[in-house]
Design an enzyme around this catalytic site. Sequence first.
Site, short mmCIF file in Angstrom:
data_model
loop_
_atom_site.label_atom_id
_atom_site.label_comp_id
_atom_site.label_asym_id
_atom_site.label_seq_id
_atom_site.Cartn_x
_atom_site.Cartn_y
_atom_site.Cartn_z
N LYS A 24 0.87 -1.22 -0.15
CA LYS A 24 0.12 -0.14 0.01
C LYS A 24 0.96 1.34 0.00
CE LYS A 24 -1.84 1.65 4.16
NZ LYS A 24 -1.64 2.87 4.40
N ASN A 25 1.63 1.37 0.85
CA ASN A 25 2.48 2.67 1.25
C ASN A 25 3.42 2.86 -0.11
OD1 ASN A 25 0.86 3.16 3.31
ND2 ASN A 25 2.58 2.60 4.86
N CYS A 119 -5.03 7.91 9.56
CA CYS A 119 -5.43 7.51 11.01
C CYS A 119 -5.02 8.33 12.06
CB CYS A 119 -4.55 6.19 11.15
SG CYS A 119 -4.98 4.74 10.22
N ARG A 124 0.50 14.50 14.11
CA ARG A 124 1.30 14.24 12.76
C ARG A 124 1.90 15.30 12.06
NH1 ARG A 124 -1.71 9.13 10.30
NH2 ARG A 124 0.30 8.70 9.28
N ASP A 308 3.14 -0.54 12.08
CA ASP A 308 2.02 -0.90 11.54
C ASP A 308 1.67 -2.37 11.95
OD1 ASP A 308 2.19 1.62 10.74
OD2 ASP A 308 2.84 0.99 8.48
N ARG A 400 -9.30 0.25 3.44
CA ARG A 400 -8.26 1.11 2.97
C ARG A 400 -6.85 0.38 2.42
NH1 ARG A 400 -6.75 4.76 7.18
NH2 ARG A 400 -4.98 4.82 5.85
N1 EPU Z 1 7.20 13.05 12.18
C1 EPU Z 1 7.59 14.34 12.34
N2 EPU Z 1 7.59 15.39 11.54
C2 EPU Z 1 7.36 15.25 10.20
C3 EPU Z 1 7.19 13.91 9.94
C4 EPU Z 1 6.98 12.84 10.95
O1 EPU Z 1 7.90 14.53 13.70
O2 EPU Z 1 7.63 16.09 9.44
C5 EPU Z 1 7.32 12.23 13.28
C6 EPU Z 1 5.58 11.45 13.13
O3 EPU Z 1 4.92 12.13 14.13
C7 EPU Z 1 6.18 10.21 13.84
C8 EPU Z 1 7.48 9.73 13.14
O4 EPU Z 1 7.88 11.06 12.82
O5 EPU Z 1 6.26 10.15 15.14
C9 EPU Z 1 7.42 8.81 12.06
O6 EPU Z 1 6.33 9.37 10.92
P1 EPU Z 1 6.48 9.02 9.32
O7 EPU Z 1 6.83 10.38 8.49
O8 EPU Z 1 7.61 7.98 9.18
O9 EPU Z 1 5.11 8.48 8.95
P2 EPU Z 1 4.37 8.74 7.85
O10 EPU Z 1 5.16 8.67 6.57
O11 EPU Z 1 3.47 9.60 8.04
C10 EPU Z 1 4.24 5.97 6.99
C11 EPU Z 1 3.22 5.26 6.74
C12 EPU Z 1 2.61 4.69 8.18
C13 EPU Z 1 3.47 4.18 8.97
C14 EPU Z 1 4.75 5.39 9.16
C15 EPU Z 1 5.76 5.01 9.98
C16 EPU Z 1 2.51 5.87 4.64
C17 EPU Z 1 1.46 6.59 3.90
N3 EPU Z 1 2.01 5.88 5.82
O12 EPU Z 1 3.69 7.29 7.83
O13 EPU Z 1 1.54 3.82 7.72
O14 EPU Z 1 3.00 4.11 10.17
O15 EPU Z 1 5.23 5.58 7.84
O16 EPU Z 1 6.43 3.72 9.61
O17 EPU Z 1 3.54 5.63 3.98
C18 EPU Z 1 -0.17 2.30 7.99
O18 EPU Z 1 -0.11 1.84 6.66
O19 EPU Z 1 -1.02 1.73 8.65
C19 EPU Z 1 0.50 3.60 8.13
C20 EPU Z 1 -0.01 4.31 9.27
#
Ligand code: EPU
Length: 431
Positions: A24-25, A119, A124, A308, A400
């Site tokens: 998915k991601n 989610c 975030r 995840d 999703r």
């Molecule tokens: N964070 C910051 N600042 C930022 C971005 C992130 O502080 O600008 C923090 C977040 O608050 C969190 C950590 O960094 O504490 C990690 O966040 P990350 O940016 O890695 O998450 P994401 O890219 O928004 C993706 C996946 C999530 C998965 C996370 C961690 C996608 C679309 N989503 O989210 O997937 O949990 O990486 O591996 O790629 C899921 O598939 O169920 C899902 C939630």
Amino acid sequence: MSNKKIVINKSMNLRGSVKIAGAKNSALGILAAIVCVGEPCIIENVPDISDVALMCSILSKLGVKIDMISKNSIKVDPRNITLTCANFDEIRHMRASYYLLGALLSRFGEASVAMPGGCDFGLRPMDQHIKGFEALGAKCETIGGITSVKCKHLKGGRVYLDVVSVGATINTMIAAVRAEGTTIIENAAKEPHVVDLANFLNSCGADIHGAGIDVITINGVKSLTGTRYQIIPDQIEAGTYMAASVATQSDILITNVIPKHLEAISAKLREIGGEIEFFEDSVRVSCNNKNLRKCNVKTMPYPGFPTDMQPQIVALLSVCEGTSMVTEGVWESRFRYISELRRMGAKVSVDGRLAVIEGVKNLVGTNVKSVDLRAGAAVIIAGLIADGQTRIENISHIERGYENIVGKLSNLGADIKNIIETPEKVFLGAC
Ligand code: EPU
């Protein structure tokens, strides 16, 4: 108004094989990144899930032409994009829409995107994405829930991510791919879908090195060309069936996986009492051990245990002998689903980022909700092992990210089905 639910009756000793869909991601990142490629691409092994449908609908609204070649192959033609401002309702329903900021900025020098939802795991923030864009010379501002980035001539730069962020790593990579000169991302995320995204862009002519280690180097190229690309299998979908197999004392062959991506998950499932045997692109997970053992888990960025998979492993640990501790090391708040497991008899207490799970002999089926995507997977696992019947509401969260989970479990012998409840009647629906 119809109300779709999943109904599960206790289903132990599953048998057979299940094929894992594309990640998915990866799919969401790659579909958005095609905007910056600027030429038609054919993407294969795309999971048939509602988040992909939503991303396609968002792209269509920007002027991208989407053709479904088959259930899992899509032709995406971004040549006639008419908008760089994405401020419509769908955007707010999907976290990954933030990749449009990097992709539109890279191709058109500007983008405005409504702040995405996804989610609910507490805060975030997107500060690291912004840090990445600014390192390339972009001006960024967020007003009224819309983030705008602008730079007519992006130039390579160096960015150190203060937190390991998948989204910020991918977004910076996409924005930098056509910038002039070299960009270096330090403390980059190493998740499989970061590597997949880099491989996709390289197959379009990009010059990216180091994806999968913590320093990524992107040498900007003038233009990119269309490609045909196959998405990697979904690590988390595979992990979910692995956890379900151990929980239900089953013997399942899980096909279309990359064994390397499943090491952390396998290590924990072995500690609990599962048997795991890897083949080239499949994994057999079995368990005939009635006394599953406790274990402690801390979620971490890859190659650590994935956040995840945290809800799914908690569901499994809720019936393991002894007291397990699960620490959430990535998200501020990812235990909202625990109340649903408690309704089924799980003994779990939560203190901040720590869940303490006292294993019980049995869970008991009841009405529960899927509070988010992986929480939905957790209540499905709980429903398979619980005595009696479990009825799960809010299953749109599950749809999703899991392709045909009801059909796949049902093929393995689980007593699980979709129902659609209306105030008047209950219809049996298709898997
Ligand atoms: N964070 C910051 N600042 C930022 C971005 C992130 O502080 O600008 C923090 C977040 O608050 C969190 C950590 O960094 O504490 C990690 O966040 P990350 O940016 O890695 O998450 P994401 O890219 O928004 C993706 C996946 C999530 C998965 C996370 C961690 C996608 C679309 N989503 O989210 O997937 O949990 O990486 O591996 O790629 C899921 O598939 O169920 C899902 C939630």
